[in-house]
Design an enzyme around this catalytic site. Structure first.
Site, PDB file in Angstrom:
ATOM      1  N   GLY A   1     -10.872  62.442  33.270  1.00  0.00           N
ATOM      2  CA  GLY A   1      -9.471  62.875  33.188  1.00  0.00           C
ATOM      3  C   GLY A   1      -9.202  63.691  34.430  1.00  0.00           C
TER       4      GLY A   1
ATOM      5  N   ASP B   1     -14.801  68.000  35.656  1.00  0.00           N
ATOM      6  CA  ASP B   1     -13.587  68.828  35.547  1.00  0.00           C
ATOM      7  C   ASP B   1     -13.531  69.949  36.586  1.00  0.00           C
ATOM      8  OD1 ASP B   1     -12.868  67.298  33.337  1.00  0.00           O
ATOM      9  OD2 ASP B   1     -13.904  68.635  31.942  1.00  0.00           O
TER      10      ASP B   1
HETATM   11  P1  GDP Z   1     -11.233  66.713  37.415  1.00  0.00           P
HETATM   12  O1  GDP Z   1     -11.686  65.937  36.240  1.00  0.00           O
HETATM   13  O2  GDP Z   1     -12.364  67.180  38.278  1.00  0.00           O
HETATM   14  O3  GDP Z   1     -10.179  66.009  38.229  1.00  0.00           O
HETATM   15  O4  GDP Z   1     -10.561  68.037  36.836  1.00  0.00           O
HETATM   16  P2  GDP Z   1      -9.543  68.115  35.566  1.00  0.00           P
HETATM   17  O5  GDP Z   1      -8.254  67.541  35.969  1.00  0.00           O
HETATM   18  O6  GDP Z   1     -10.171  67.586  34.329  1.00  0.00           O
HETATM   19  O7  GDP Z   1      -9.473  69.669  35.365  1.00  0.00           O
HETATM   20  C1  GDP Z   1      -9.150  70.515  36.413  1.00  0.00           C
HETATM   21  C2  GDP Z   1      -7.937  71.341  36.029  1.00  0.00           C
HETATM   22  O8  GDP Z   1      -7.824  72.372  36.960  1.00  0.00           O
HETATM   23  C3  GDP Z   1      -6.626  70.579  36.075  1.00  0.00           C
HETATM   24  O9  GDP Z   1      -5.792  71.063  35.065  1.00  0.00           O
HETATM   25  C4  GDP Z   1      -6.067  70.926  37.456  1.00  0.00           C
HETATM   26  O10 GDP Z   1      -4.645  70.891  37.508  1.00  0.00           O
HETATM   27  C5  GDP Z   1      -6.559  72.340  37.590  1.00  0.00           C
HETATM   28  N1  GDP Z   1      -6.808  72.819  38.949  1.00  0.00           N
HETATM   29  C6  GDP Z   1      -7.438  72.198  39.989  1.00  0.00           C
HETATM   30  N2  GDP Z   1      -7.564  73.068  41.030  1.00  0.00           N
HETATM   31  C7  GDP Z   1      -7.016  74.230  40.621  1.00  0.00           C
HETATM   32  C8  GDP Z   1      -6.867  75.519  41.231  1.00  0.00           C
HETATM   33  O11 GDP Z   1      -7.279  75.766  42.357  1.00  0.00           O
HETATM   34  N3  GDP Z   1      -6.242  76.486  40.469  1.00  0.00           N
HETATM   35  C9  GDP Z   1      -5.779  76.255  39.208  1.00  0.00           C
HETATM   36  N4  GDP Z   1      -5.195  77.235  38.547  1.00  0.00           N
HETATM   37  N5  GDP Z   1      -5.923  75.075  38.624  1.00  0.00           N
HETATM   38  C10 GDP Z   1      -6.527  74.076  39.310  1.00  0.00           C
HETATM   39  P1  IMO Z   2     -14.127  64.085  34.839  1.00  0.00           P
HETATM   40  O1  IMO Z   2     -14.114  62.887  35.762  1.00  0.00           O
HETATM   41  C1  IMO Z   2     -16.357  66.533  31.989  1.00  0.00           C
HETATM   42  C2  IMO Z   2     -19.259  64.431  29.425  1.00  0.00           C
HETATM   43  C3  IMO Z   2     -18.975  64.326  27.922  1.00  0.00           C
HETATM   44  C4  IMO Z   2     -20.390  64.242  27.375  1.00  0.00           C
HETATM   45  C5  IMO Z   2     -21.131  63.414  28.413  1.00  0.00           C
HETATM   46  C6  IMO Z   2     -21.221  61.928  28.075  1.00  0.00           C
HETATM   47  O2  IMO Z   2     -12.812  64.385  34.236  1.00  0.00           O
HETATM   48  O3  IMO Z   2     -14.780  65.242  35.496  1.00  0.00           O
HETATM   49  P2  IMO Z   2     -19.463  59.932  27.991  1.00  0.00           P
HETATM   50  O4  IMO Z   2     -18.165  59.781  27.267  1.00  0.00           O
HETATM   51  O5  IMO Z   2     -19.352  59.789  29.472  1.00  0.00           O
HETATM   52  O6  IMO Z   2     -20.542  59.053  27.432  1.00  0.00           O
HETATM   53  O7  IMO Z   2     -19.934  61.451  27.684  1.00  0.00           O
HETATM   54  O8  IMO Z   2     -20.405  63.592  29.633  1.00  0.00           O
HETATM   55  N1  IMO Z   2     -18.182  63.929  30.304  1.00  0.00           N
HETATM   56  C7  IMO Z   2     -17.386  64.709  31.047  1.00  0.00           C
HETATM   57  N2  IMO Z   2     -17.272  66.057  31.116  1.00  0.00           N
HETATM   58  N3  IMO Z   2     -15.599  65.757  32.780  1.00  0.00           N
HETATM   59  C8  IMO Z   2     -15.701  64.404  32.734  1.00  0.00           C
HETATM   60  O9  IMO Z   2     -15.039  63.596  33.596  1.00  0.00           O
HETATM   61  C9  IMO Z   2     -16.597  63.821  31.814  1.00  0.00           C
HETATM   62  N4  IMO Z   2     -16.923  62.558  31.496  1.00  0.00           N
HETATM   63  C10 IMO Z   2     -17.892  62.627  30.586  1.00  0.00           C
HETATM   64  O10 IMO Z   2     -18.294  65.455  27.439  1.00  0.00           O
HETATM   65  O11 IMO Z   2     -21.012  65.500  27.342  1.00  0.00           O
HETATM   66 MG    MG Z   3     -11.524  65.991  34.163  1.00  0.00          MG
END
Ligand code: GDP
Ligand code: IMO
Ligand code: MG
Length: 436
Positions: free
Chosen positions: A40, A13
């Site tokens: 996600g 994330d």
């Molecule tokens: P990912 O799994 O690494 O793609 O990250 P996620 O989508 O799960 O979570 C990142 C969140 O941060 C999302 O809601 C993005 O829209 C948001 N995001 C990414 N870069 C920035 C940033 O520079 N500023 C802000 N405010 N939000 C960001």
């Molecule tokens: P993105 O791509 C954050 C975490 C889960 C749990 C552990 C194992 O959005 O960065 P799993 O379902 O893979 O067996 O869970 O890994 N986890 C993540 N945490 N971002 C993710 O994906 C994750 N995918 C799995 O919360 O601790």
């Molecule tokens: Mg994510």
């Protein structure tokens, strides 16, 4: 012919979706190489939020080839939903699915839940997407792959074996009744196969041709380095190689071909799931960041645990992945705090550690040592967007100092700085692909 990999440098994330979406604009092919619907990845474009679980984050562009590589585990139902959601917005991704990618089946969801229940304090707090059990079957050579689904005879034969093994395991090991019959699963998944068949083709040949014709490839990692099955915080991570090695095996790209590895770094820490997080914070500052940054899981909606940035795990991630550049995200989210801390090293039994220990019980015992920074003012959405247009120079002085300190401590230059959710809210210091 650059090939760039985008890798989560922390606990997932970090904002990989946004970084991939930016660099994808100059790529010919974008490949997701690991994980499944546990991921996600969020992209905000023209005020609209897109959440991708399987689809590569290049999917919003009409003219890219988006590959789901062999290293991904696919929940076909969820993937079809994702494709349909995009189609409803009149976006039709040019998608290629590897026949070698494994399929998540109802047994995997049931086992994910049952195993987590038993694990107690050793549970990773999974996303319950069947990820661990599906990768286990892959390693045990009883898994069902996308290509198998397309051959009714092969699918039936493999499913028959799997059904026996899994129903016995669920019933006799976990005491769980499994509600699906073999026939139900066969029919349901044959339905998914007929909807996905048109996308299934061997991406290895496609990628080789792309390399030969000197076109750009972007490799999109899911999760983060600290969740890597080998290099992460075992057993609290996920079940795939989330670091750059996984890009080679999960896409079918030779290591020597990768020209750039971009580590995505959120300027603080966040974590969903269990296990120790040495720089975790609670109370006022954590609540401020969580609420301001809407730090709730993209996949599960769980509140994310919050912490200060950890240079120990980042230093390690840079070493494991050989980062050529850092993509910082969320400089805007961290604004408005009086003081900001960065963990420079740990103390374990009085000893200074610059790299994390291998075992979780040592990791749990590590005490973070911090360096404190002055915070910077929140410029508001318009202010940050203006800074994004003008460049790094116009970031608040304290933010520049903070980012430079991280980059210099790790010895990796800054490629990208995110100052907002939208595609445009980014300062790009280094392009990895030539603009056409
Ligand atoms: P990912 O799994 O690494 O793609 O990250 P996620 O989508 O799960 O979570 C990142 C969140 O941060 C999302 O809601 C993005 O829209 C948001 N995001 C990414 N870069 C920035 C940033 O520079 N500023 C802000 N405010 N939000 C960001
Ligand atoms: P993105 O791509 C954050 C975490 C889960 C749990 C552990 C194992 O959005 O960065 P799993 O379902 O893979 O067996 O869970 O890994 N986890 C993540 N945490 N971002 C993710 O994906 C994750 N995918 C799995 O919360 O601790
Ligand atoms: Mg994510």
């Amino acid at each position: 012919m650059p090939i760039a990999a985008v890798i989560g440098a922390q606990w997932g994330d970090e904002g990989k979706g946004k970084v991939v979406d930016y660099y994808a604009s100059f790529a010919h092919v974008v490949v997701r190489f690991n994980g499944g619907a546990n991921a996600g990845h969020t992209i905000v474009h023209k005020g609209k939020k897109f959440k991708f679980h399987h689809l590569p984050s290049g999917s919003l562009y009409p003219n890219k080839i988006n590959v789901i590589g062999n290293g991904v585990v696919i929940d076909p139902k969820k993937l079809i939903e994702e494709i349909r959601q995009l189609q409803a917005s009149n976006i039709h991704p040019n998608l290629v699915i590897s026949p070698r990618a494994h399929i998540v089946l109802p047994y995997h969801f049931a086992l994910d839940g049952a195993e987590e229940e038993l694990k107690g304090g050793l549970a990773a707090g999974t996303t319950k997407r069947g990820i661990g059990p599906c990768y286990s079957d892959k390693a045990n050579r009883i898994g069902i792959r996308m290509g198998d689904l397309l051959s009714k005879d092969v699918f039936r034969k493999k499913l028959h074996l799997l059904h026996q093994i899994k129903t016995k395991t669920l019933q006799h090991v976990y005491g769980k009744d499994f509600q699906y019959s073999e026939e139900q699963i066969y029919e349901e998944y044959c339905g998914y196969a007929s909807l996905l068949a048109a996308y299934v083709a061997d991406p290895v040949l496609l990628l080789q041709k792309t390399i030969s014709s000197k076109k750009n490839i972007l490799l999109e990692g899911a999760q983060g380095t600290m969740l890597d099955i080998d290099h992460g915080l075992y057993p609290f991570g996920t079940s795939s190689n989330t670091s750059v090695g996984g890009a080679c095996t999960g896409a079918g790209i030779a290591p020597s071909r990768i020209t750039h590895t971009i580590g995505v770094v959120k300027v603080y820490s966040s974590r969903v799931g269990g296990g120790p997080l040495p720089t975790e914070i609670f109370g006022k500052d954590a609540d401020f960041i969580r609420e301001k940054g809407k730090e709730y899981g993209t996949t599960t909606g769980r509140p994310r645990r919050i912490g200060w940035l950890d240079l120990v795990t980042l230093r390690y991630a840079a070493a494991i992945n050989g980062f050529s550049g850092l993509a910082f995200t969320r400089v805007d989210t961290l604004s408005g705090l009086g003081k900001i801390k960065v963990c420079t090293h740990y103390l374990l039994d009085g000893k200074k550690l610059l790299f994390p220990p291998a075992s979780y019980w040592d990791f749990e015992a590590c005490k973070p040592v911090y360096k404190e920074f002055e915070g910077w003012t929140d410029l508001g959405q318009k202010g940050w967007s203006a800074v994004a247009k003008k460049g790094f120079r116009l970031l608040p002085q304290q933010a520049k100092k903070y980012l430079r300190f991280i980059s210099e401590s790790i010895g990796v230059p800054i490629y990208f700085v995110g100052v907002g959710e939208s595609r445009e809210d980014a300062i790009v210091l280094k392009e990895v692909f030539k603009r056409k």
